[in-house]
Design an enzyme around this catalytic site. Structure first.
Site, short mmCIF file in Angstrom:
data_model
loop_
_atom_site.label_atom_id
_atom_site.label_comp_id
_atom_site.label_asym_id
_atom_site.label_seq_id
_atom_site.Cartn_x
_atom_site.Cartn_y
_atom_site.Cartn_z
N SER A 1 0.86 -1.19 0.00
CA SER A 1 0.00 0.00 0.00
C SER A 1 0.88 1.22 0.00
CB SER A 1 -0.90 0.01 1.25
OG SER A 1 -1.54 1.26 1.41
N TYR B 1 -2.05 -1.27 10.14
CA TYR B 1 -2.16 -1.54 8.71
C TYR B 1 -0.90 -1.02 8.01
CZ TYR B 1 -3.85 -1.20 3.88
OH TYR B 1 -3.99 -1.31 2.53
#
Length: 242
Positions: A134, A146
């Protein structure tokens, strides 16, 4: 089969499902590995592929998905390690259970996926793997763990390439920005109200194909809405000597 055989974790929805549809349109054979049996089966039937119920946080499930691919198609050309979840907690509401639940999918699931597919790909002498990280793994994010897991994936890809490369296997990472997937559905309106653009999953699937077919290995790529996939130059870090 006129195209590659591709195994996609987290293929029941979002980027994974869009990637499955793209490969099928190009004549590929697709294996969907996901813990969502209903959606995963539906996508597999849509693309004429195979569904394998898989919790990527379980090493044995990853091995079973790889073995099912070889049993059905006889080879495995491409792997898209895409399964991921939003962070379950931060430092302000930390629990060990929520932290581990985040990492077992976002980080452990990729490690187990690599561990499962690399031995068989080494024996066949070729393969291309894309790890879905990401853009949060290149900077920062309010979703603390995350982002932590995605930073780890970038480091994993940059560090894990030498031995596989000797066997004709490429490993690269793709770091999308915001993507219009079910994981962001409840935040879609707020994000757009702040002027943030969400990419269509189909555009990310196109970027996945670009990275899978690139001859390089150990690379990190970004892709965002309206911006095609592009490699990120590695940072220059020199060890002190003398």
């Amino acid at each position: 089969m006129t195209g590659p055989v591709v195994l996609i974790t987290g293929g029941a929805s979002g980027i994974g499902a869009a990637t499955a549809r793209r490969f099928r349109r190009r004549g590929g054979s697709v294996v969907i590995a996901d813990r969502d049996t209903i959606r995963g089966t539906a996508v597999a039937e849509e693309v004429g592929g195979l569904f394998v119920a898989t919790d990527v946080g379980e090493p044995a499930d990853n091995t079973r998905a790889v073995e099912a691919t070889f049993d059905t198609f006889g080879r495995l050309d491409d792997v898209v390690l895409n399964a991921g979840v939003p962070g379950r907690c931060g430092l302000h509401d930390f629990t060990v259970e929520d932290y581990r639940d985040t990492m077992r999918t976002n980080l452990d699931g990729v490690v187990y996926g690599l561990h499962a597919c690399l031995p068989r790909m080494r024996r066949q002498g070729h393969g291309s793997i894309v790890v879905l990280a990401s853009i949060a793994g290149l900077g920062g994010s309010p979703d603390l763990f995350y982002a932590t897991g995605k930073h780890a994936l970038v480091g994993l890809v940059r560090s894990a390439v030498l031995s596989p490369a000797a066997h004709g296997i490429r490993i690269n990472a793709l770091c999308p920005g915001l993507v219009d997937t079910p994981a962001l559905a409840e935040h879609r309106r707020a994000l757009r109200a702040h002027g943030l653009r969400l990419a269509d999953p189909g555009a990310i699937a196109a970027a996945v194909e670009t990275v899978l077919t690139d001859p390089g290995t150990g690379g990190v790529w970004t892709v965002q809405d309206g911006q095609p996939a592009a490699p990120v130059p590695p940072p220059e870090v020199r060890l002190a000597s003398g």
